[in-house]
Design an enzyme around this catalytic site. Sequence first.
Site, PDB file in Angstrom:
ATOM      1  N   ASP A   1       0.757  -0.974  -0.294  1.00  0.00           N
ATOM      2  CA  ASP A   1      -0.403  -0.034   0.226  1.00  0.00           C
ATOM      3  C   ASP A   1       1.237   1.035   0.253  1.00  0.00           C
ATOM      4  O   ASP A   1       1.765   1.171   0.357  1.00  0.00           O
ATOM      5  CB  ASP A   1      -0.709   0.105   1.214  1.00  0.00           C
ATOM      6  CG  ASP A   1      -1.745  -1.023   1.778  1.00  0.00           C
ATOM      7  OD1 ASP A   1      -2.137  -1.491   0.111  1.00  0.00           O
ATOM      8  OD2 ASP A   1      -2.245  -1.254   2.565  1.00  0.00           O
TER       9      ASP A   1
ATOM     10  N   LYS B   1      -1.087   3.882  -6.035  1.00  0.00           N
ATOM     11  CA  LYS B   1      -1.933   4.401  -6.816  1.00  0.00           C
ATOM     12  C   LYS B   1      -1.200   3.540  -7.960  1.00  0.00           C
ATOM     13  O   LYS B   1      -0.298   3.017  -8.384  1.00  0.00           O
ATOM     14  CB  LYS B   1      -0.960   5.559  -6.430  1.00  0.00           C
ATOM     15  CG  LYS B   1      -2.106   6.550  -4.557  1.00  0.00           C
ATOM     16  CD  LYS B   1      -2.319   7.100  -4.690  1.00  0.00           C
ATOM     17  CE  LYS B   1      -3.029   8.059  -4.135  1.00  0.00           C
ATOM     18  NZ  LYS B   1      -3.009   8.789  -3.177  1.00  0.00           N
TER      19      LYS B   1
ATOM     20  N   MET C   1      -9.364   7.452  10.413  1.00  0.00           N
ATOM     21  CA  MET C   1     -10.158   8.234   9.213  1.00  0.00           C
ATOM     22  C   MET C   1      -8.886   9.355   8.835  1.00  0.00           C
ATOM     23  O   MET C   1      -8.435   9.530   9.963  1.00  0.00           O
ATOM     24  CB  MET C   1     -11.282   8.752   9.562  1.00  0.00           C
ATOM     25  CG  MET C   1     -10.375   9.534  10.939  1.00  0.00           C
ATOM     26  SD  MET C   1     -12.637  10.341  11.535  1.00  0.00           S
ATOM     27  CE  MET C   1     -11.582  11.034  12.564  1.00  0.00           C
TER      28      MET C   1
HETATM   29  N1  SAH Z   1      -4.754  -1.223   8.753  1.00  0.00           N
HETATM   30  C1  SAH Z   1      -4.555  -0.437   9.328  1.00  0.00           C
HETATM   31  C2  SAH Z   1      -5.570   1.000   8.650  1.00  0.00           C
HETATM   32  C3  SAH Z   1      -5.628   0.530   7.492  1.00  0.00           C
HETATM   33  S1  SAH Z   1      -7.210   2.188   7.444  1.00  0.00           S
HETATM   34  C4  SAH Z   1      -3.856  -0.466  10.726  1.00  0.00           C
HETATM   35  O1  SAH Z   1      -3.900  -1.393  11.549  1.00  0.00           O
HETATM   36  O2  SAH Z   1      -3.447   0.594  11.414  1.00  0.00           O
HETATM   37  C5  SAH Z   1      -5.999   3.622   7.019  1.00  0.00           C
HETATM   38  C6  SAH Z   1      -5.904   4.513   8.421  1.00  0.00           C
HETATM   39  O3  SAH Z   1      -5.371   4.008   9.558  1.00  0.00           O
HETATM   40  C7  SAH Z   1      -5.657   5.303   8.294  1.00  0.00           C
HETATM   41  O4  SAH Z   1      -6.750   6.591   7.223  1.00  0.00           O
HETATM   42  C8  SAH Z   1      -5.544   6.191   9.695  1.00  0.00           C
HETATM   43  O5  SAH Z   1      -6.532   6.776  10.185  1.00  0.00           O
HETATM   44  C9  SAH Z   1      -4.842   5.032  10.002  1.00  0.00           C
HETATM   45  N2  SAH Z   1      -4.010   5.346  10.488  1.00  0.00           N
HETATM   46  C10 SAH Z   1      -3.032   4.059   9.780  1.00  0.00           C
HETATM   47  N3  SAH Z   1      -1.540   4.117  10.415  1.00  0.00           N
HETATM   48  C11 SAH Z   1      -1.068   5.267  10.817  1.00  0.00           C
HETATM   49  C12 SAH Z   1      -0.551   5.878  11.664  1.00  0.00           C
HETATM   50  N4  SAH Z   1       0.988   5.820  11.706  1.00  0.00           N
HETATM   51  N5  SAH Z   1      -0.813   6.832  12.085  1.00  0.00           N
HETATM   52  C13 SAH Z   1      -2.362   7.657  12.989  1.00  0.00           C
HETATM   53  N6  SAH Z   1      -3.384   6.839  11.721  1.00  0.00           N
HETATM   54  C14 SAH Z   1      -2.954   5.813  10.995  1.00  0.00           C
END
Ligand code: SAH
Length: 490
Positions: free
Chosen positions: A39, A61, A176
């Site tokens: 991703d 992307k 989000m």
């Molecule tokens: N699988 C991921 C989440 C994917 S959805 C997990 O377990 O963390 C994508 C969302 O995850 C983003 O929009 C954001 O809200 C959150 N996110 C992912 N990495 C982040 C980080 N390092 N800090 C804050 N939010 C994060």
Amino acid sequence: MSAAKPGTVYLVGAGPGDEGLLTLRAAELLASADVILHDQLIPVHALARARADAELIDVGKIGGGKQVPQELTEELIVEHALAGRSVVRLKGGDPFVFGRGGEEAITCIERGINVEVVPGVTSGIAAPAYAGIPVTQRSVAAAVAFVTGHENPNKPESQIDWSALASFPGTLVFYMGVKRLGQIAEKLITAGRPADQPVAVIERGTFASQREAVGTLETIAAIAEQQEIKAPAITVIGDVAALGNQMPWRQAARPLAGISVAVTRARAQASSLATELSALGAEVVEAPAIRIEPLSPSVPDLEQFDLLCITSPNGADQLFEAINDARDLAGMTIAAIGPGTARALLAHGIKADIVPERSIAEALVEALVDVPVERALIARAEEARDVLADALRERGAEVEILALYRTVAEPLDGESKAAALGADYATFTSASSARFFNDAAGTLEGPRLVSIGPVTSAQIRELGYEPAIEAEEHTPDGLVAALIADAAKR
Ligand code: SAH
């Protein structure tokens, strides 16, 4: 544990950002997979573990434009696996938490492909933790709900049951973008969640550049906007969100948090200094303006020497490339220029007899004063100062130089140049690193210049700049200590 197997798909979580939060299994699979489909939000350190010949496919992307459609991503995974390759499907955080990993696993299994799932540290727990917020806490929150703020656009908006969330007896963690923050807060207040309930938004959680905004349901949208909080961000709603200022553990453990440091050493060496700096919370900008070029010299008969001096960690490594058998060094007194070089020798099983504390030729000359020397061999870089050789010759010793490697300039691309010059600090661990960096970047203007010792400082001055800091102990650790002390004052 074992390497990635052909024809198998691994759904792997890369963790939220901090390199230390990658699992051992993920590291092993990343280092062995044939193909990695990843991703956008993947921390760079994770991809840096890939085999040099692995195929890396960004399914986040298409050419910097739209997201690759999910069906196409799944098709790619299946295709590579059926072609007999080992496939890592790498996702930020945990692969199943709002990551569509579940769908991909089912598709693979339906097509008869072996699947292994490697859970990751999810950002919804890790980002709050790095802000000092436990998502559950006895007598504060006995439950936690993970909620996606990204609605599937194909579903009607009512998919989220706001009144259920508003009355949920515990912490709400929203994954989000921050754009919908105001809308979500308003919906929750309307549905009955107290407007004065604490809220924290954590941007880029667990990365060196993590930032936080704290407020209440009523105020958070305005505060986040004012602080220009951007995606990716996690929003924590509930009384635990107020615990962050009672637990500023990260500030203490990460004295360089929020500070960017350009590292100018050669790539192989930069990694250890870079690792140390990022462990302290710094955002490391690698600018490898210098490269080690081994000279593969023929080594003279070592039996004729009674003293061997090694004047850099690279020298130690290259020496063992040049000799066939460590026992060739058996008869000699071995002197290392300083602790770093002594460590490098130790890694090859040789304990140096003489190690001055300050890694500088003058200190080694002093340490050798009482050592009887008739014939000395100095193993070093091609272009080095002659202080040591001259001093030994003056004492009547015969001195031979074994030039093991040379350092050569490595051009920097525009982006690395701009990033390095824009950093808060730039570190120089040798005179040549300062010279080469100046050559590659055209200037040393911008960052505060950190020098490992007097020789490097002199070089920086010769280039027309003034070092902001000079390490007291002339080792990478000494340089880091000096940098921390300076950052604390500012
Ligand atoms: N699988 C991921 C989440 C994917 S959805 C997990 O377990 O963390 C994508 C969302 O995850 C983003 O929009 C954001 O809200 C959150 N996110 C992912 N990495 C982040 C980080 N390092 N800090 C804050 N939010 C994060």
